[in-house]
Design a protein around this motif. Structure first.
Motif, PDB file in Angstrom:
ATOM      1  N   LYS A 131       8.767  72.810  29.660  1.00  0.00           N
ATOM      2  CA  LYS A 131       9.365  72.173  30.839  1.00  0.00           C
ATOM      3  C   LYS A 131      10.850  71.898  30.656  1.00  0.00           C
ATOM      4  O   LYS A 131      11.516  71.417  31.577  1.00  0.00           O
ATOM      5  N   THR A 132      11.387  72.166  29.456  1.00  0.00           N
ATOM      6  CA  THR A 132      12.787  71.874  29.190  1.00  0.00           C
ATOM      7  C   THR A 132      13.690  72.619  30.162  1.00  0.00           C
ATOM      8  O   THR A 132      13.643  73.842  30.264  1.00  0.00           O
ATOM      9  N   HIS A 133      14.510  71.883  30.860  1.00  0.00           N
ATOM     10  CA  HIS A 133      15.488  72.429  31.814  1.00  0.00           C
ATOM     11  C   HIS A 133      14.858  73.252  32.936  1.00  0.00           C
ATOM     12  O   HIS A 133      15.557  73.961  33.651  1.00  0.00           O
ATOM     13  N   LYS A 134      13.529  73.146  33.098  1.00  0.00           N
ATOM     14  CA  LYS A 134      12.892  73.945  34.148  1.00  0.00           C
ATOM     15  C   LYS A 134      13.326  73.476  35.524  1.00  0.00           C
ATOM     16  O   LYS A 134      13.483  74.274  36.438  1.00  0.00           O
ATOM     17  N   ARG A 135      13.517  72.175  35.684  1.00  0.00           N
ATOM     18  CA  ARG A 135      13.966  71.653  36.964  1.00  0.00           C
ATOM     19  C   ARG A 135      15.269  70.873  36.811  1.00  0.00           C
ATOM     20  O   ARG A 135      15.493  69.879  37.474  1.00  0.00           O
ATOM     21  N   GLY A 136      16.104  71.370  35.894  1.00  0.00           N
ATOM     22  CA  GLY A 136      17.419  70.757  35.739  1.00  0.00           C
ATOM     23  C   GLY A 136      17.452  69.692  34.653  1.00  0.00           C
ATOM     24  O   GLY A 136      16.443  69.211  34.159  1.00  0.00           O
ATOM     25  N   ARG A 137      18.645  69.315  34.306  1.00  0.00           N
ATOM     26  CA  ARG A 137      18.864  68.399  33.189  1.00  0.00           C
ATOM     27  C   ARG A 137      18.241  67.025  33.438  1.00  0.00           C
ATOM     28  O   ARG A 137      17.637  66.431  32.552  1.00  0.00           O
ATOM     29  N   LEU A 138      18.393  66.496  34.650  1.00  0.00           N
ATOM     30  CA  LEU A 138      17.879  65.162  34.938  1.00  0.00           C
ATOM     31  C   LEU A 138      16.359  65.128  34.782  1.00  0.00           C
ATOM     32  O   LEU A 138      15.798  64.204  34.178  1.00  0.00           O
ATOM     33  N   ALA A 139      15.675  66.140  35.307  1.00  0.00           N
ATOM     34  CA  ALA A 139      14.219  66.179  35.190  1.00  0.00           C
ATOM     35  C   ALA A 139      13.797  66.282  33.735  1.00  0.00           C
ATOM     36  O   ALA A 139      12.802  65.691  33.313  1.00  0.00           O
ATOM     37  N   CYS A 141      15.458  75.564  16.661  1.00  0.00           N
ATOM     38  CA  CYS A 141      14.884  76.667  17.436  1.00  0.00           C
ATOM     39  C   CYS A 141      14.931  76.374  18.936  1.00  0.00           C
ATOM     40  O   CYS A 141      15.084  75.230  19.364  1.00  0.00           O
ATOM     41  N   GLY A 142      14.706  77.416  19.711  1.00  0.00           N
ATOM     42  CA  GLY A 142      14.615  77.261  21.156  1.00  0.00           C
ATOM     43  C   GLY A 142      14.723  78.599  21.851  1.00  0.00           C
ATOM     44  O   GLY A 142      15.036  79.622  21.240  1.00  0.00           O
ATOM     45  N   THR A 143      14.460  78.587  23.145  1.00  0.00           N
ATOM     46  CA  THR A 143      14.617  79.784  23.965  1.00  0.00           C
ATOM     47  C   THR A 143      16.074  79.929  24.381  1.00  0.00           C
ATOM     48  O   THR A 143      16.910  79.057  24.131  1.00  0.00           O
ATOM     49  N   ARG A 144      16.352  81.040  25.042  1.00  0.00           N
ATOM     50  CA  ARG A 144      17.717  81.252  25.532  1.00  0.00           C
ATOM     51  C   ARG A 144      18.123  80.146  26.494  1.00  0.00           C
ATOM     52  O   ARG A 144      19.264  79.685  26.486  1.00  0.00           O
ATOM     53  N   GLN A 145      17.196  79.675  27.307  1.00  0.00           N
ATOM     54  CA  GLN A 145      17.501  78.612  28.264  1.00  0.00           C
ATOM     55  C   GLN A 145      17.764  77.277  27.575  1.00  0.00           C
ATOM     56  O   GLN A 145      18.332  76.375  28.177  1.00  0.00           O
ATOM     57  N   GLU A 146      17.340  77.151  26.318  1.00  0.00           N
ATOM     58  CA  GLU A 146      17.496  75.893  25.591  1.00  0.00           C
ATOM     59  C   GLU A 146      18.702  75.881  24.653  1.00  0.00           C
ATOM     60  O   GLU A 146      18.877  74.950  23.867  1.00  0.00           O
ATOM     61  N   GLN A 147      19.554  76.895  24.749  1.00  0.00           N
ATOM     62  CA  GLN A 147      20.692  76.970  23.845  1.00  0.00           C
ATOM     63  C   GLN A 147      21.607  75.758  23.975  1.00  0.00           C
ATOM     64  O   GLN A 147      22.116  75.239  22.975  1.00  0.00           O
TER      65      GLN A 147
END
Length: 355
Positions: free
Chosen positions: A197-205, A237-243
């Protein structure tokens, strides 16, 4: 092993559309069913992680993936081929491990005979039974048509553990990857701060999610590990979206031995690194289950979904749960770094076989 069916078309079929960690947990069911029925188990699933995770698993036969079970049937060719694939398995017992109406509708198109199904969720595990314990219970049940015919094999006992099979080429590739970054032969610890769910709906979420742990806390853990292991590197570690999230942690740690490897972890490499790592600290998420299956000593942070049902299972390594044990309203933001570091310090060193 007792064998019910002799042809591939009659091999047991498991239907499960799993997330990354769910796929790892599912290996317990696949192994138990394979042992019980005396042959590999076919799998109807979804997700690009399924094949890499199950590659080389001797208990898995054919894998058929669909792109979506929620999209309209007439617009989804992968569902059409799934229906054809299931119809080719005439006489096979089908273990339906889903409970949403979309999966049920898809199965009904292919195999309307209810006697062919063992519906896992007709045997609800409740909130206290661990997934792998439940999967073992399901593996020892049979669809009605087998029982009526008197050909259901006897129950089997299998270890309540997860199992992944690392390919030698993937281990070689990971070693080359480490060498290219100047890390050959050096000990390293993995940190996994993000979840699906990390950053799936933006930083605030993300910050409001129960699994969110501040970058400053992760940095404190990374710094504590680096101080305790002066020769080691800490790979975040993390996905590209979690950089971006990972870089926040690296910047906050302000320690040159804490490195950002987000976006550079295809599943085979993650498996290989977990097989080589000193240990891992992770939020409750899929890569933690991968690490446990690779026998990596592990500390896992739990929030709303507690460790009682979700704690990763490792063949031999320590897995220590910090935070909620049962499902609760706990948020990780209320957990300080000190107990996490203390848990990590208490991990037993892993026994790494020569590779």
């Amino acid at each position: 092993m007792s064998s019910v069916a002799s042809s591939p078309g009659q091999r047991p079929v498991v239907v499960r559309f799993p997330a990354l960690g769910d796929t790892v947990l599912l290996t317990t069911l696949l192994k138990a069913l394979s042992l019980r029925h005396g042959q590999p188990v076919d799998l109807l699933a979804s997700g690009p992680w399924v094949r890499p995770l199950l590659r080389g698993n001797p208990h898995v036969g054919d894998i058929h993936l669909i792109s979506s079970r929620r999209a309209p049937y007439w617009l989804t060719p992968s569902q059409w081929s799934a229906v054809r694939w299931l119809r080719q398995r005439e006489g096979a017992p089908i273990y339906d491990c889903e409970r949403d109406p979309h999966a049920r509708a898809l199965l009904a198109r292919a195999v309307p005979d209810e006697r062919r199904y063992l519906r896992a969720w007709d045997h609800d595990p409740g909130p206290q039974l661990h997934w792998v314990e439940w999967w073992l219970q399901i593996a020892n049940l049979s669809p009605p048509f087998l029982s009526e015919a008197g050909i259901a094999p006897p129950p089997v006992e299998a270890p309540a553990l997860t199992e992944l099979h690392l390919q030698p080429a993937d281990l070689d590739e990971a070693r080359q990857w480490l060498a290219a970054r100047g890390l050959a032969g050096q000990p390293f610890v993995l940190i996994q701060p993000g979840h699906k769910k990390t950053h799936k709906r933006g930083r605030l979420a993300t910050q409001q999610h129960a699994k969110h742990w501040p970058a400053s806390h992760w940095a404190a853990v990374a710094g504590g590990i680096a101080a305790a292991l002066p020769q080691a590197r800490v790979l975040v570690c993390g996905t590209r979206q979690e950089q971006g999230l990972v870089q926040e942690i690296v910047d906050a740690a302000a320690e040159p031995r804490v490195l950002n490897i987000a976006g550079d972890l295809p599943i085979p490499r993650l498996m290989a690194l977990a097989s080589l790592a000193h240990s891992m600290v992770s939020v409750d998420t899929g890569p933690a289950h991968v690490a446990a299956a690779m026998d990596c000593p592990l500390v896992v942070l739990f929030s709303a979904f507690g460790a009682t049902r979700w704690k990763p299972r490792a063949p031999h390594a320590d897995v220590i749960a910090v935070g909620a044990q049962d499902d609760a309203q706990m948020r990780l933001v209320d957990l300080p770094p000190e107990p996490v570091l203390a848990a990590w310090r208490s991990l037993k060193p892993r026994q790494i076989a020569a590779r």
